[in-house]
Design an enzyme around this catalytic site. Sequence first.
Site, PDB file in Angstrom:
ATOM      1  N   THR A  33       0.836  -1.191   0.000  1.00 27.67           N
ATOM      2  CA  THR A  33       0.000   0.000   0.000  1.00 27.67           C
ATOM      3  C   THR A  33       0.880   1.255   0.000  1.00 27.67           C
ATOM      4  O   THR A  33       2.061   1.181   0.344  1.00 27.67           O
ATOM      5  CB  THR A  33      -0.980  -0.068   1.201  1.00 27.67           C
ATOM      6  OG1 THR A  33      -2.050   0.835   0.965  1.00 27.67           O
ATOM      7  CG2 THR A  33      -0.325   0.219   2.521  1.00 27.67           C
ATOM      8  N   GLU A  34       0.332   2.362  -0.463  1.00 30.52           N
ATOM      9  CA  GLU A  34       1.081   3.635  -0.583  1.00 30.52           C
ATOM     10  C   GLU A  34       2.275   3.482  -1.520  1.00 30.52           C
ATOM     11  O   GLU A  34       3.362   3.999  -1.241  1.00 30.52           O
ATOM     12  CB  GLU A  34       1.554   4.121   0.806  1.00 30.52           C
ATOM     13  CG  GLU A  34       0.450   4.720   1.662  1.00 30.52           C
ATOM     14  CD  GLU A  34      -0.092   6.039   1.111  1.00 30.52           C
ATOM     15  OE1 GLU A  34       0.695   6.969   0.903  1.00 30.52           O
ATOM     16  OE2 GLU A  34      -1.318   6.105   0.861  1.00 30.52           O
ATOM     17  N   LYS A  40      -0.369   2.630  -6.653  1.00 33.56           N
ATOM     18  CA  LYS A  40      -1.445   1.957  -7.411  1.00 33.56           C
ATOM     19  C   LYS A  40      -2.469   2.956  -7.940  1.00 33.56           C
ATOM     20  O   LYS A  40      -2.893   2.866  -9.092  1.00 33.56           O
ATOM     21  CB  LYS A  40      -2.191   0.937  -6.531  1.00 33.56           C
ATOM     22  CG  LYS A  40      -1.385  -0.267  -6.122  1.00 33.56           C
ATOM     23  CD  LYS A  40      -2.240  -1.261  -5.353  1.00 33.56           C
ATOM     24  CE  LYS A  40      -2.943  -0.656  -4.146  1.00 33.56           C
ATOM     25  NZ  LYS A  40      -2.053  -0.223  -3.068  1.00 33.56           N
ATOM     26  N   THR A  41      -2.887   3.899  -7.092  1.00 31.83           N
ATOM     27  CA  THR A  41      -3.914   4.853  -7.539  1.00 31.83           C
ATOM     28  C   THR A  41      -3.353   5.740  -8.650  1.00 31.83           C
ATOM     29  O   THR A  41      -4.041   6.000  -9.646  1.00 31.83           O
ATOM     30  CB  THR A  41      -4.419   5.706  -6.355  1.00 31.83           C
ATOM     31  OG1 THR A  41      -4.911   4.834  -5.349  1.00 31.83           O
ATOM     32  CG2 THR A  41      -5.535   6.640  -6.780  1.00 31.83           C
ATOM     33  N   LYS A  83     -12.964   1.661  -7.642  1.00 34.92           N
ATOM     34  CA  LYS A  83     -12.341   0.917  -6.542  1.00 34.92           C
ATOM     35  C   LYS A  83     -13.459   0.301  -5.712  1.00 34.92           C
ATOM     36  O   LYS A  83     -14.239   1.023  -5.089  1.00 34.92           O
ATOM     37  CB  LYS A  83     -11.481   1.877  -5.706  1.00 34.92           C
ATOM     38  CG  LYS A  83     -10.745   1.162  -4.589  1.00 34.92           C
ATOM     39  CD  LYS A  83      -9.534   1.919  -4.105  1.00 34.92           C
ATOM     40  CE  LYS A  83      -8.849   1.115  -3.017  1.00 34.92           C
ATOM     41  NZ  LYS A  83      -7.635   1.713  -2.522  1.00 34.92           N
ATOM     42  N   SER A  98     -10.876   1.325   2.474  1.00 35.70           N
ATOM     43  CA  SER A  98     -11.021   1.582   3.906  1.00 35.70           C
ATOM     44  C   SER A  98     -10.455   2.950   4.259  1.00 35.70           C
ATOM     45  O   SER A  98      -9.736   3.566   3.469  1.00 35.70           O
ATOM     46  CB  SER A  98     -10.416   0.451   4.750  1.00 35.70           C
ATOM     47  OG  SER A  98      -9.175   0.070   4.292  1.00 35.70           O
ATOM     48  N   ASP A 123      -9.524   7.444  -3.299  1.00 37.85           N
ATOM     49  CA  ASP A 123      -9.088   6.736  -4.514  1.00 37.85           C
ATOM     50  C   ASP A 123     -10.239   6.666  -5.518  1.00 37.85           C
ATOM     51  O   ASP A 123     -10.051   6.917  -6.711  1.00 37.85           O
ATOM     52  CB  ASP A 123      -8.600   5.315  -4.181  1.00 37.85           C
ATOM     53  CG  ASP A 123      -7.265   5.326  -3.449  1.00 37.85           C
ATOM     54  OD1 ASP A 123      -6.753   6.425  -3.140  1.00 37.85           O
ATOM     55  OD2 ASP A 123      -6.738   4.231  -3.177  1.00 37.85           O
ATOM     56  N   GLU A 128      -9.053  -0.640  -9.306  1.00 33.90           N
ATOM     57  CA  GLU A 128      -7.954  -0.700  -8.319  1.00 33.90           C
ATOM     58  C   GLU A 128      -8.419  -1.505  -7.113  1.00 33.90           C
ATOM     59  O   GLU A 128      -9.480  -1.237  -6.549  1.00 33.90           O
ATOM     60  CB  GLU A 128      -7.556   0.712  -7.861  1.00 33.90           C
ATOM     61  CG  GLU A 128      -6.422   0.667  -6.831  1.00 33.90           C
ATOM     62  CD  GLU A 128      -6.126   1.997  -6.141  1.00 33.90           C
ATOM     63  OE1 GLU A 128      -6.649   3.046  -6.580  1.00 33.90           O
ATOM     64  OE2 GLU A 128      -5.374   1.965  -5.146  1.00 33.90           O
TER      65      GLU A 128
HETATM   66  N1  LIG Z   1       4.865   8.358  -9.989  1.00 30.36           N
HETATM   67  C1  LIG Z   1       4.455   9.201  -9.031  1.00 30.36           C
HETATM   68  N2  LIG Z   1       4.645  10.529  -9.149  1.00 30.36           N
HETATM   69  C2  LIG Z   1       4.240  11.389  -8.197  1.00 30.36           C
HETATM   70  N3  LIG Z   1       3.642  11.019  -7.054  1.00 30.36           N
HETATM   71  C3  LIG Z   1       3.411   9.723  -6.868  1.00 30.36           C
HETATM   72  C4  LIG Z   1       3.803   8.740  -7.825  1.00 30.36           C
HETATM   73  N4  LIG Z   1       3.460   7.511  -7.357  1.00 30.36           N
HETATM   74  C5  LIG Z   1       2.879   7.726  -6.160  1.00 30.36           C
HETATM   75  N5  LIG Z   1       2.840   9.044  -5.854  1.00 30.36           N
HETATM   76  C6  LIG Z   1       2.279   9.640  -4.614  1.00 30.36           C
HETATM   77  O1  LIG Z   1       2.569   8.741  -3.562  1.00 30.36           O
HETATM   78  C7  LIG Z   1       1.438   8.585  -2.705  1.00 30.36           C
HETATM   79  C8  LIG Z   1       0.974   7.132  -2.705  1.00 30.36           C
HETATM   80  O2  LIG Z   1       0.558   6.782  -4.015  1.00 30.36           O
HETATM   81  P1  LIG Z   1      -0.830   6.069  -4.299  1.00 30.36           P
HETATM   82  O3  LIG Z   1      -0.977   5.961  -5.783  1.00 30.36           O
HETATM   83  O4  LIG Z   1      -1.942   6.731  -3.559  1.00 30.36           O
HETATM   84  O5  LIG Z   1      -0.524   4.620  -3.641  1.00 30.36           O
HETATM   85  P2  LIG Z   1      -1.472   3.364  -3.368  1.00 30.36           P
HETATM   86  O6  LIG Z   1      -2.676   3.520  -4.249  1.00 30.36           O
HETATM   87  O7  LIG Z   1      -0.630   2.191  -3.734  1.00 30.36           O
HETATM   88  O8  LIG Z   1      -1.795   3.384  -1.921  1.00 30.36           O
HETATM   89  C9  LIG Z   1       0.388   9.552  -3.209  1.00 30.36           C
HETATM   90  O9  LIG Z   1       0.497  10.771  -2.513  1.00 30.36           O
HETATM   91  C10 LIG Z   1       0.763   9.733  -4.672  1.00 30.36           C
HETATM   92  O10 LIG Z   1       0.328  10.965  -5.197  1.00 30.36           O
HETATM   93 MG   LIG Z   2      -4.721   3.596  -3.731  1.00 27.01          MG
END
Ligand SMILES: Nc1ncnc2c1ncn2[C@@H]1O[C@H](COP(=O)(O)OP(=O)(O)O)[C@@H](O)[C@H]1O
Ligand SMILES: [Mg+2]
Length: 226
Positions: A13-14, A17-18, A41, A45, A55, A115
């Site tokens: 996570t983090e 993916k989003t 999605k 949670s 998301d 997602e």
């Molecule tokens: N390639 C990227 N460029 C800029 N910011 C990113 C990138 N990948 C992730 N982030 C930032 O990192 C954080 C986590 O990414 P997120 O896509 O929300 O992760 P997940 O969906 O896996 O939990 C967010 O604040 C997102 O904007």
């Molecule tokens: Mg996400």
Amino acid sequence: MSAPLLLVTGTGTEIGKTVVAVGLTEAWSRRDEGRAIAGLKPVESGVPHGDLGPDAVALGQVSTFHVTRFTPPYLLMDPVSPHLAARREGRVVEPGVIHRWLAPIRQEADGVVLELPGGLFTPLAEGLTNADLIGKLAPTKLLLVAPDRIGVLHDILATSRAARALGLTIDGIVLSTPAVPDASTATNAEELTRVAPTLPILAVLPRASRAANARHFDAILHQLGL
Ligand SMILES: Nc1ncnc2c1ncn2[C@@H]1O[C@H](COP(=O)(O)OP(=O)(O)O)[C@@H](O)[C@H]1O
Ligand SMILES: [Mg+2]
């Protein structure tokens, strides 16, 4: 006809993916102008009661399909694993419910990006992980997102072996550049192809805005054959 379904999962996570799911939804919408592409999605949670999760909102904003008509089936309040968040509310995540929510969306839309919460083996309920759900949803393509940082070689090798053991095919892997690079960042894609040449590494996504990364999202879609 049921629309093609692209599932986006990850090694945790983090990890981006989003960002990847939103980028691909937008790229698909841009490429197939006039067609209805949905970014969704089903389980999220950490969502305050009565709200939509961040998301789902981000995915909805780039969708050309009216996703707001289809409220995600599992919006869970506590920011913990979905199985625990659901249990605390006296609920149980059921794959059949997600399948029945998704079926009419796939009938109406021209393409769907979904997602999933957490990583591929995150529990959704007792005896149910994302991997089990994916087996039931039978996606057109399955994409694994992982961070381009130390530890990812193990995480991708372990995840892809475990997926294979369950009969799941990972169609593509995207490495996402972390906010704080380490000594392994920018080397992991090449090292993965050395230690496991058959892994489908499609892209290393730079830390950049969605607009700046647009060509990467176009290329990922193209390589997935979507
Ligand atoms: N390639 C990227 N460029 C800029 N910011 C990113 C990138 N990948 C992730 N982030 C930032 O990192 C954080 C986590 O990414 P997120 O896509 O929300 O992760 P997940 O969906 O896996 O939990 C967010 O604040 C997102 O904007
Ligand atoms: Mg996400």
